[in-house]
Design a protein around this motif. Structure first.
Motif, PDB file in Angstrom:
ATOM      1  N   TYR A  46       4.675   4.112   6.803  1.00 40.86           N
ATOM      2  CA  TYR A  46       4.131   4.193   5.528  1.00 40.86           C
ATOM      3  C   TYR A  46       4.989   5.444   4.878  1.00 40.86           C
TER       4      TYR A  46
ATOM      5  N   PHE B 111      -0.005   0.251  -0.166  1.00 44.26           N
ATOM      6  CA  PHE B 111      -0.880   0.637   0.974  1.00 44.26           C
ATOM      7  C   PHE B 111      -1.147  -0.345   1.928  1.00 44.26           C
ATOM      8  N   GLU B 112      -0.660  -0.605   2.855  1.00 41.09           N
ATOM      9  CA  GLU B 112      -0.871  -1.475   4.010  1.00 41.09           C
ATOM     10  C   GLU B 112      -1.148  -0.889   5.276  1.00 41.09           C
ATOM     11  N   PRO B 113      -2.289  -1.371   5.707  1.00 43.21           N
ATOM     12  CA  PRO B 113      -2.749  -0.790   7.058  1.00 43.21           C
ATOM     13  C   PRO B 113      -1.787  -1.308   8.187  1.00 43.21           C
TER      14      PRO B 113
ATOM     15  N   LYS C  34      -6.587  -1.475  13.390  1.00 43.30           N
ATOM     16  CA  LYS C  34      -5.847  -1.164  12.124  1.00 43.30           C
ATOM     17  C   LYS C  34      -5.865   0.101  11.472  1.00 43.30           C
TER      18      LYS C  34
ATOM     19  N   GLY D  30      -4.892   2.854   8.648  1.00 48.11           N
ATOM     20  CA  GLY D  30      -4.589   3.269   7.224  1.00 48.11           C
ATOM     21  C   GLY D  30      -3.885   4.539   7.128  1.00 48.11           C
TER      22      GLY D  30
ATOM     23  N   ALA E 198      -6.962   5.347  -0.451  1.00 49.06           N
ATOM     24  CA  ALA E 198      -7.833   5.209   0.228  1.00 49.06           C
ATOM     25  C   ALA E 198      -8.775   3.826   0.218  1.00 49.06           C
TER      26      ALA E 198
ATOM     27  N   MET F 239      -6.579   0.934   1.228  1.00 44.73           N
ATOM     28  CA  MET F 239      -6.236   0.895   2.581  1.00 44.73           C
ATOM     29  C   MET F 239      -7.549  -0.006   3.105  1.00 44.73           C
ATOM     30  N   ALA F 240      -8.652   0.626   2.705  1.00 45.26           N
ATOM     31  CA  ALA F 240      -9.896   0.067   3.124  1.00 45.26           C
ATOM     32  C   ALA F 240     -10.067  -1.441   2.996  1.00 45.26           C
TER      33      ALA F 240
ATOM     34  N   ALA G 140      -8.222  -1.497   6.835  1.00 45.17           N
ATOM     35  CA  ALA G 140      -8.062  -0.224   7.566  1.00 45.17           C
ATOM     36  C   ALA G 140      -9.393   0.013   8.315  1.00 45.17           C
TER      37      ALA G 140
ATOM     38  N   LEU H 174      -8.735   5.904   8.292  1.00 46.25           N
ATOM     39  CA  LEU H 174      -7.875   6.483   7.344  1.00 46.25           C
ATOM     40  C   LEU H 174      -7.113   7.815   7.912  1.00 46.25           C
TER      41      LEU H 174
ATOM     42  N   ASN I 268     -15.764   4.360   1.773  1.00 44.37           N
ATOM     43  CA  ASN I 268     -14.990   3.455   2.273  1.00 44.37           C
ATOM     44  C   ASN I 268     -15.839   2.932   3.730  1.00 44.37           C
TER      45      ASN I 268
END
Length: 295
Positions: free
Chosen positions: A115, A139-141, A148, A150, A163, A166-167, A171, A174, A209
């Motif tokens: 990332y 924003f890719e987990p 997974k 994040g 955040a 990602m969720a 994800a 985090l 999240n």
């Protein structure tokens, strides 16, 4: 995949000796694995001091490719110890093109993904725009054997959008490698306000999240080579919050420390069932979020 994951955060001070810093980090990973860690998270730019306090083109020599020497060494260690590692590196993508990048090393030693820091600060003592190009990977987990992840980096932790995205992409936790501290000239009340804000905003990401949040910071005073300031006193306080924002583990503000916390995926599932924020989002009325500001 495990439903319960033992996470370890390696919080430590750094020096100008890159090799000594990396040796300290590697030993910390070994110590964490010996205590049963499945996931080890390192602080932001753990190989060096936080060099962004001033602008100096010679410091681009600290950057390295991914894959590169650090990912190779971390990969060997991850495979030996059967742990997943989240490491923050100064990535050299090409000459003149650099990123502040977090890379995830799978327990078999391979690179599961990376990332590139999206939000790049440019403030007194934090001149990151001189060194880092904003990330271009979104924003890719990152999928790993333990779930997974994040992964974001430091300044990203102040933005709820990262955040949430990602969720929304699945994800399960985090993770924020971090380098943040006080201006030694600030009074105690101002220092307390800043630290409280930092903890609160990340606990809020956990709540909003319904997933845990990991924040791994450094400690120690690092001087400003330019002499324009009194340097930065990194405030440590690495912590792990659960899916309702509850603090599961919290390090102190001054010591090298390995912080452990148990992440329970079933707990996240239960929390999301009683607080279904994703269900009730009104995406049909959020279009103005794509604007910088509503004039």
């Amino acid at each position: 995949m495990k439903n319960k994951i033992k996470a370890a955060l390696i919080q430590h001070a750094t020096s100008n000796n890159v090799d000594a810093n990396f040796k300290k980090t590697m030993q910390g990973i070994r110590d964490a694995a010996a205590e049963g860690a499945d996931l080890v998270v390192l602080q932001e730019l753990h190989r060096s001091v936080y060099f962004c306090q001033h602008e100096d083109v010679s410091l681009f020599d600290l950057a390295e490719t991914i894959p590169g020497p650090s990912t190779a060494a971390l990969g060997e260690l991850a495979k030996e110890l059967n742990v997943v590692i989240v490491a923050s590196l100064f990535e050299k993508r090409a000459t003149g093109l650099y990123h502040n990048t977090a890379v995830v090393i799978e327990s078999d030693g391979s690179i599961a993904g990376k990332y590139r820091k999206m939000h790049i600060p440019d403030d007194p003592g934090f001149y990151e725009k001189f060194y880092f190009t904003p990330g271009d990977m979104g924003f890719e987990p990152i999928q790993t054997s333990i779930g997974k992840l994040g992964v974001l980096v430091c300044w990203d932790q102040w933005f709820p959008e990262g955040a949430r995205l990602m969720a929304m992409a699945g994800a399960e936790v985090l993770i924020y490698p971090t380098a943040i501290g006080w201006d030694p000239r600030d009074d105690d009340e101002e220092k307390a306000r800043q630290l409280d804000a930092w903890v609160i905003v990340q606990r809020a990401h956990a709540v909003a999240n319904g997933i845990p949040v990991i924040a791994c910071n450094r400690v120690g005073h690092e001087s400003d080579p330019s002499g324009h300031s009194d340097g930065i006193q990194f405030w440590g306080n690495s912590f792990v919050a659960g899916p309702q924002g509850e603090v599961l583990a919290h390090a102190n503000e001054q010591d090298d420390e390995i912080l452990f916390a148990l992440l329970d995926k079933h707990r996240s599932e239960d929390v999301r069932r009683i607080w279904p924020y994703l269900r009730d989002r009104r995406v049909d009325h959020y279009h103005d979020l794509t604007k910088i500001y509503r004039d």
